[in-house]
Design a protein around this motif. Structure first.
Motif, PDB file in Angstrom:
ATOM      1  N   LYS A 168       6.753   0.695   3.275  1.00  0.00           N
ATOM      2  CA  LYS A 168       7.968   0.439   3.292  1.00  0.00           C
ATOM      3  C   LYS A 168       7.299  -0.983   1.697  1.00  0.00           C
ATOM      4  CE  LYS A 168      10.322  -0.546   6.981  1.00  0.00           C
ATOM      5  NZ  LYS A 168      11.302  -1.165   7.951  1.00  0.00           N
ATOM      6  N   ARG A 169       6.404  -1.249   1.564  1.00  0.00           N
ATOM      7  CA  ARG A 169       5.870  -1.857   0.735  1.00  0.00           C
ATOM      8  C   ARG A 169       5.146  -1.132  -0.398  1.00  0.00           C
ATOM      9  NH1 ARG A 169       1.786  -4.114   2.797  1.00  0.00           N
ATOM     10  NH2 ARG A 169      -0.095  -2.489   2.269  1.00  0.00           N
ATOM     11  N   LEU A 170       5.140   0.282  -0.484  1.00  0.00           N
ATOM     12  CA  LEU A 170       4.072   1.298  -0.915  1.00  0.00           C
ATOM     13  C   LEU A 170       6.332   1.366  -2.429  1.00  0.00           C
ATOM     14  CD1 LEU A 170       1.852   3.410   0.339  1.00  0.00           C
ATOM     15  CD2 LEU A 170       1.446   1.747  -1.582  1.00  0.00           C
ATOM     16  N   GLU A 171       7.691   1.524  -0.987  1.00  0.00           N
ATOM     17  CA  GLU A 171       8.846   2.349  -1.419  1.00  0.00           C
ATOM     18  C   GLU A 171       9.184   0.957  -2.702  1.00  0.00           C
ATOM     19  OE1 GLU A 171      10.164   3.677   1.939  1.00  0.00           O
ATOM     20  OE2 GLU A 171       8.581   5.578   0.689  1.00  0.00           O
ATOM     21  N   ASN A 172       8.877  -0.189  -1.896  1.00  0.00           N
ATOM     22  CA  ASN A 172       9.310  -1.636  -2.634  1.00  0.00           C
ATOM     23  C   ASN A 172       9.511  -1.454  -4.177  1.00  0.00           C
ATOM     24  OD1 ASN A 172      10.128  -4.661  -3.537  1.00  0.00           O
ATOM     25  ND2 ASN A 172      10.035  -4.690  -1.255  1.00  0.00           N
ATOM     26  N   ALA A 173      10.675  -1.357  -4.588  1.00  0.00           N
ATOM     27  CA  ALA A 173      10.553  -1.665  -6.531  1.00  0.00           C
ATOM     28  C   ALA A 173      10.158  -2.564  -7.414  1.00  0.00           C
ATOM     29  CB  ALA A 173      11.764  -1.747  -7.050  1.00  0.00           C
ATOM     30  N   ARG A 174       9.751  -4.109  -6.152  1.00  0.00           N
ATOM     31  CA  ARG A 174       9.482  -5.504  -6.783  1.00  0.00           C
ATOM     32  C   ARG A 174       7.488  -5.392  -6.287  1.00  0.00           C
ATOM     33  NH1 ARG A 174      13.232 -10.395  -5.887  1.00  0.00           N
ATOM     34  NH2 ARG A 174      15.057  -8.846  -6.604  1.00  0.00           N
ATOM     35  N   ASN A 175       7.182  -4.310  -5.832  1.00  0.00           N
ATOM     36  CA  ASN A 175       5.506  -4.371  -5.149  1.00  0.00           C
ATOM     37  C   ASN A 175       4.652  -4.023  -6.660  1.00  0.00           C
ATOM     38  OD1 ASN A 175       2.733  -3.686  -4.639  1.00  0.00           O
ATOM     39  ND2 ASN A 175       4.040  -1.432  -3.095  1.00  0.00           N
ATOM     40  N   TRP A 176       4.370  -5.677  -7.592  1.00  0.00           N
ATOM     41  CA  TRP A 176       3.722  -5.371  -8.847  1.00  0.00           C
ATOM     42  C   TRP A 176       2.633  -4.800  -8.919  1.00  0.00           C
ATOM     43  CZ3 TRP A 176      -1.526  -6.692  -9.214  1.00  0.00           C
ATOM     44  CH2 TRP A 176      -1.311  -7.300  -7.811  1.00  0.00           C
ATOM     45  N   SER A 177       2.060  -4.718  -7.657  1.00  0.00           N
ATOM     46  CA  SER A 177       0.196  -3.441  -7.119  1.00  0.00           C
ATOM     47  C   SER A 177       0.489  -2.155  -7.893  1.00  0.00           C
ATOM     48  CB  SER A 177      -0.178  -4.063  -6.247  1.00  0.00           C
ATOM     49  OG  SER A 177       0.881  -3.735  -4.832  1.00  0.00           O
ATOM     50  N   GLN A 178       2.363  -1.557  -7.589  1.00  0.00           N
ATOM     51  CA  GLN A 178       1.914   0.042  -7.524  1.00  0.00           C
ATOM     52  C   GLN A 178       3.169   0.123  -8.682  1.00  0.00           C
ATOM     53  OE1 GLN A 178       1.351   2.828  -5.532  1.00  0.00           O
ATOM     54  NE2 GLN A 178      -0.705   0.627  -5.498  1.00  0.00           N
ATOM     55  N   GLN A 179       2.795  -0.473  -9.909  1.00  0.00           N
ATOM     56  CA  GLN A 179       3.442  -0.537 -11.300  1.00  0.00           C
ATOM     57  C   GLN A 179       2.616  -0.370 -12.087  1.00  0.00           C
ATOM     58  OE1 GLN A 179       7.187  -0.296 -11.127  1.00  0.00           O
ATOM     59  NE2 GLN A 179       6.617  -1.026  -8.850  1.00  0.00           N
ATOM     60  N   PRO A 180       2.509   1.064 -12.415  1.00  0.00           N
ATOM     61  CA  PRO A 180       3.152   2.121 -11.594  1.00  0.00           C
ATOM     62  C   PRO A 180       2.574   2.618 -10.922  1.00  0.00           C
ATOM     63  CG  PRO A 180       1.063   2.191 -13.728  1.00  0.00           C
ATOM     64  CD  PRO A 180       1.394   1.089 -13.121  1.00  0.00           C
ATOM     65  N   PRO A 181       2.910   3.722 -10.176  1.00  0.00           N
ATOM     66  CA  PRO A 181       2.544   4.108  -8.899  1.00  0.00           C
ATOM     67  C   PRO A 181       1.408   4.519  -9.223  1.00  0.00           C
ATOM     68  CG  PRO A 181       5.022   4.646  -8.753  1.00  0.00           C
ATOM     69  CD  PRO A 181       4.608   3.800 -10.578  1.00  0.00           C
ATOM     70  N   THR A 182       0.908   4.382  -7.458  1.00  0.00           N
ATOM     71  CA  THR A 182      -1.177   4.920  -7.799  1.00  0.00           C
ATOM     72  C   THR A 182      -0.191   6.637  -7.171  1.00  0.00           C
ATOM     73  OG1 THR A 182      -1.513   3.398  -6.841  1.00  0.00           O
ATOM     74  CG2 THR A 182      -2.761   5.268  -6.134  1.00  0.00           C
ATOM     75  N   GLN A 183      -1.033   8.122  -7.873  1.00  0.00           N
ATOM     76  CA  GLN A 183      -1.164   8.941  -7.904  1.00  0.00           C
ATOM     77  C   GLN A 183      -2.725   9.341  -6.933  1.00  0.00           C
ATOM     78  OE1 GLN A 183       2.146  10.512  -8.342  1.00  0.00           O
ATOM     79  NE2 GLN A 183       2.148   8.432  -8.976  1.00  0.00           N
ATOM     80  N   SER A 184      -2.194  11.003  -6.001  1.00  0.00           N
ATOM     81  CA  SER A 184      -3.623  10.654  -5.509  1.00  0.00           C
ATOM     82  C   SER A 184      -3.277  12.487  -5.699  1.00  0.00           C
ATOM     83  CB  SER A 184      -3.762   9.885  -3.769  1.00  0.00           C
ATOM     84  OG  SER A 184      -2.287  10.796  -3.433  1.00  0.00           O
ATOM     85  N   SER A 185      -4.391  12.375  -5.271  1.00  0.00           N
ATOM     86  CA  SER A 185      -5.381  13.806  -5.118  1.00  0.00           C
ATOM     87  C   SER A 185      -6.538  13.997  -4.021  1.00  0.00           C
ATOM     88  CB  SER A 185      -5.732  14.792  -6.086  1.00  0.00           C
ATOM     89  OG  SER A 185      -5.937  16.088  -6.081  1.00  0.00           O
ATOM     90  N   ARG A 186      -5.863  14.888  -2.714  1.00  0.00           N
ATOM     91  CA  ARG A 186      -7.636  14.905  -1.693  1.00  0.00           C
ATOM     92  C   ARG A 186      -7.583  16.090  -1.706  1.00  0.00           C
ATOM     93  NH1 ARG A 186      -3.235  11.638  -0.574  1.00  0.00           N
ATOM     94  NH2 ARG A 186      -3.808   9.336   0.602  1.00  0.00           N
ATOM     95  N   LEU A 187      -8.859  16.409  -1.125  1.00  0.00           N
ATOM     96  CA  LEU A 187     -10.042  17.435  -0.886  1.00  0.00           C
ATOM     97  C   LEU A 187     -10.598  17.314   0.096  1.00  0.00           C
ATOM     98  CD1 LEU A 187     -10.718  20.337  -2.202  1.00  0.00           C
ATOM     99  CD2 LEU A 187     -13.195  19.017  -2.966  1.00  0.00           C
ATOM    100  N   LEU A 188      -9.887  18.315   1.395  1.00  0.00           N
ATOM    101  CA  LEU A 188     -10.783  18.109   2.638  1.00  0.00           C
ATOM    102  C   LEU A 188     -11.872  19.188   2.619  1.00  0.00           C
ATOM    103  CD1 LEU A 188      -8.503  16.865   3.111  1.00  0.00           C
ATOM    104  CD2 LEU A 188      -8.453  17.902   5.403  1.00  0.00           C
ATOM    105  N   GLY A 189     -12.843  19.132   3.587  1.00  0.00           N
ATOM    106  CA  GLY A 189     -13.755  20.334   3.653  1.00  0.00           C
ATOM    107  C   GLY A 189     -14.380  20.516   5.017  1.00  0.00           C
TER     108      GLY A 189
END
Length: 177
Positions: free
Chosen positions: A86-107
Protein backbone atom coordinates in the motif's frame (compact mmCIF):
# COMPACT_ATOMS: atom_id res chain seq x y z
CA UNK A 1 2.36 -13.98 14.19
CA UNK A 2 5.23 -11.47 14.43
CA UNK A 3 5.83 -12.44 18.02
CA UNK A 4 4.82 -16.07 17.62
CA UNK A 5 8.09 -17.75 18.50
CA UNK A 6 6.72 -21.08 17.32
CA UNK A 7 7.19 -20.16 13.64
CA UNK A 8 9.91 -22.57 12.52
CA UNK A 9 12.48 -20.93 10.25
CA UNK A 10 15.00 -23.75 10.64
CA UNK A 11 16.13 -25.81 7.69
CA UNK A 12 18.80 -27.82 9.48
CA UNK A 13 16.85 -31.05 9.93
CA UNK A 14 15.23 -32.04 6.67
CA UNK A 15 13.88 -35.35 5.46
CA UNK A 16 14.71 -36.37 1.94
CA UNK A 17 11.76 -36.19 -0.36
CA UNK A 18 11.13 -38.10 -3.56
CA UNK A 19 9.45 -35.47 -5.69
CA UNK A 20 8.61 -36.42 -9.25
CA UNK A 21 10.48 -34.62 -12.01
CA UNK A 22 7.24 -32.79 -12.89
CA UNK A 23 6.91 -31.52 -9.30
CA UNK A 24 10.51 -30.28 -9.28
CA UNK A 25 9.91 -28.43 -12.53
CA UNK A 26 6.63 -27.00 -11.19
CA UNK A 27 8.48 -25.64 -8.14
CA UNK A 28 11.10 -23.99 -10.37
CA UNK A 29 8.38 -22.42 -12.51
CA UNK A 30 6.58 -21.23 -9.36
CA UNK A 31 9.76 -19.53 -8.10
CA UNK A 32 10.42 -17.89 -11.49
CA UNK A 33 6.80 -16.71 -11.54
CA UNK A 34 7.12 -15.23 -8.04
CA UNK A 35 10.18 -13.23 -9.15
CA UNK A 36 8.38 -12.00 -12.27
CA UNK A 37 5.37 -10.82 -10.26
CA UNK A 38 7.69 -8.69 -8.11
CA UNK A 39 9.49 -7.24 -11.14
CA UNK A 40 6.20 -6.43 -12.85
CA UNK A 41 4.71 -4.89 -9.69
CA UNK A 42 1.82 -7.32 -9.76
CA UNK A 43 1.51 -6.94 -6.02
CA UNK A 44 -1.89 -8.51 -5.40
CA UNK A 45 -1.01 -11.59 -7.39
CA UNK A 46 2.23 -11.83 -5.40
CA UNK A 47 0.33 -11.56 -2.11
CA UNK A 48 -1.94 -14.37 -3.29
CA UNK A 49 1.09 -16.69 -3.53
CA UNK A 50 1.40 -16.75 0.27
CA UNK A 51 -0.23 -18.91 2.92
CA UNK A 52 -2.23 -16.87 5.45
CA UNK A 53 0.40 -17.45 8.12
CA UNK A 54 3.45 -17.16 5.84
CA UNK A 55 6.46 -15.05 6.81
CA UNK A 56 8.95 -13.03 4.78
CA UNK A 57 12.36 -12.82 6.48
CA UNK A 58 15.56 -10.96 5.67
CA UNK A 59 18.16 -11.60 8.40
CA UNK A 60 20.52 -8.77 9.32
CA UNK A 61 23.43 -10.87 10.57
CA UNK A 62 25.36 -13.78 9.08
CA UNK A 63 25.17 -15.59 12.41
CA UNK A 64 21.41 -15.07 12.74
CA UNK A 65 19.45 -18.30 12.93
CA UNK A 66 16.20 -16.83 14.21
CA UNK A 67 14.21 -13.61 13.82
CA UNK A 68 13.49 -13.70 17.56
CA UNK A 69 16.95 -13.18 19.03
CA UNK A 70 18.35 -10.52 16.69
CA UNK A 71 17.00 -7.58 14.71
CA UNK A 72 16.12 -8.40 11.09
CA UNK A 73 16.03 -6.22 8.01
CA UNK A 74 12.52 -7.61 7.39
CA UNK A 75 10.27 -9.95 9.39
CA UNK A 76 6.86 -9.55 7.80
CA UNK A 77 3.57 -11.33 8.13
CA UNK A 78 0.64 -10.89 5.73
CA UNK A 79 -0.41 -7.57 7.27
CA UNK A 80 3.06 -6.03 6.96
CA UNK A 81 3.53 -7.29 3.39
CA UNK A 82 0.20 -5.69 2.46
CA UNK A 83 1.13 -2.48 4.27
CA UNK A 84 4.43 -2.24 2.36
CA UNK A 85 2.57 -2.66 -0.92
CA UNK A 86 0.00 0.00 0.00
CA UNK A 87 2.88 2.33 0.77
CA UNK A 88 4.56 1.48 -2.56
CA UNK A 89 1.35 2.25 -4.44
CA UNK A 90 0.58 5.48 -2.59
CA UNK A 91 1.00 8.53 -4.82
CA UNK A 92 2.36 10.51 -1.84
CA UNK A 93 5.19 8.07 -1.17
CA UNK A 94 8.15 10.38 -1.83
CA UNK A 95 10.66 7.52 -1.76
CA UNK A 96 8.96 6.04 -4.82
CA UNK A 97 8.95 9.18 -6.97
CA UNK A 98 9.92 7.89 -9.49
CA UNK A 99 9.05 4.27 -8.71
CA UNK A 100 11.78 1.69 -8.28
CA UNK A 101 12.18 -0.65 -11.23
CA UNK A 102 13.68 -4.08 -10.68
CA UNK A 103 14.90 -7.12 -12.54
CA UNK A 104 15.60 -10.41 -10.79
CA UNK A 105 17.63 -13.35 -11.97
CA UNK A 106 17.22 -16.70 -10.19
CA UNK A 107 19.58 -19.62 -10.52
CA UNK A 108 20.89 -22.78 -8.88
CA UNK A 109 17.43 -23.82 -7.72
CA UNK A 110 17.59 -26.95 -5.61
CA UNK A 111 15.03 -28.92 -3.66
CA UNK A 112 16.61 -29.59 -0.27
CA UNK A 113 13.98 -31.82 1.31
CA UNK A 114 10.99 -31.61 3.62
CA UNK A 115 10.93 -30.00 7.06
CA UNK A 116 9.32 -31.44 10.19
CA UNK A 117 5.91 -29.93 9.32
CA UNK A 118 5.90 -31.23 5.75
CA UNK A 119 6.91 -28.03 3.93
CA UNK A 120 9.15 -28.48 0.91
CA UNK A 121 12.41 -26.54 1.34
CA UNK A 122 13.98 -25.10 -1.79
CA UNK A 123 16.97 -22.83 -2.28
CA UNK A 124 18.04 -20.49 -5.06
CA UNK A 125 20.63 -17.85 -5.72
CA UNK A 126 19.57 -14.44 -6.99
CA UNK A 127 20.67 -11.12 -8.35
CA UNK A 128 18.28 -8.19 -8.26
CA UNK A 129 19.04 -4.94 -10.02
CA UNK A 130 17.04 -1.96 -8.79
CA UNK A 131 16.89 1.29 -10.69
CA UNK A 132 15.42 4.52 -9.37
CA UNK A 133 16.00 8.16 -10.25
CA UNK A 134 19.03 7.36 -12.43
CA UNK A 135 20.77 5.20 -9.85
CA UNK A 136 21.20 1.45 -10.03
CA UNK A 137 21.82 -0.90 -7.14
CA UNK A 138 22.73 -4.57 -7.27
CA UNK A 139 21.42 -6.85 -4.54
CA UNK A 140 22.55 -10.46 -4.50
CA UNK A 141 22.38 -13.49 -2.28
CA UNK A 142 20.36 -16.60 -1.75
CA UNK A 143 16.76 -17.47 -1.04
CA UNK A 144 15.42 -20.21 1.18
CA UNK A 145 11.78 -21.08 0.60
CA UNK A 146 9.37 -23.23 2.55
CA UNK A 147 6.58 -24.25 0.20
CA UNK A 148 3.17 -25.77 0.81
CA UNK A 149 1.58 -27.96 -1.84
CA UNK A 150 -1.99 -26.90 -2.59
CA UNK A 151 -4.52 -28.10 -5.15
CA UNK A 152 -3.56 -25.43 -7.66
CA UNK A 153 0.20 -25.80 -7.18
CA UNK A 154 2.32 -24.18 -4.46
CA UNK A 155 2.14 -21.48 -1.80
CA UNK A 156 4.90 -19.62 0.01
CA UNK A 157 5.00 -20.38 3.72
CA UNK A 158 8.38 -18.74 4.25
CA UNK A 159 10.79 -16.81 2.11
CA UNK A 160 14.16 -16.06 3.64
CA UNK A 161 16.41 -13.62 1.78
CA UNK A 162 20.10 -13.88 2.64
CA UNK A 163 21.83 -10.83 1.20
CA UNK A 164 25.56 -11.23 0.70
CA UNK A 165 26.02 -7.77 2.20
CA UNK A 166 23.32 -7.97 4.85
CA UNK A 167 25.54 -6.51 7.59
CA UNK A 168 26.23 -3.34 5.56
CA UNK A 169 24.42 -0.05 5.98
CA UNK A 170 21.63 0.02 3.42
CA UNK A 171 19.74 2.86 1.85
CA UNK A 172 15.97 2.34 1.62
CA UNK A 173 14.99 -1.24 0.94
CA UNK A 174 11.54 -0.30 -0.29
CA UNK A 175 10.51 -3.21 -2.44
CA UNK A 176 10.44 -6.87 -1.52
CA UNK A 177 13.73 -8.43 -2.55
Amino acid sequence: MLFDIDFDVSVDTLRSTALAKEDREAIKQFLYFEARLLDEKRWQEWLNLWTEDGMYWVPQSFAQTSPYDHISLFWENAMLRELRIKRLENARNWSQQPPTQSSRLLGNITIEGEDQRGYIVARATFQCVESRAGTQRLLAGSYIYKLLRVDEGWKLYMKQVNLINREDVHSNLEIHI
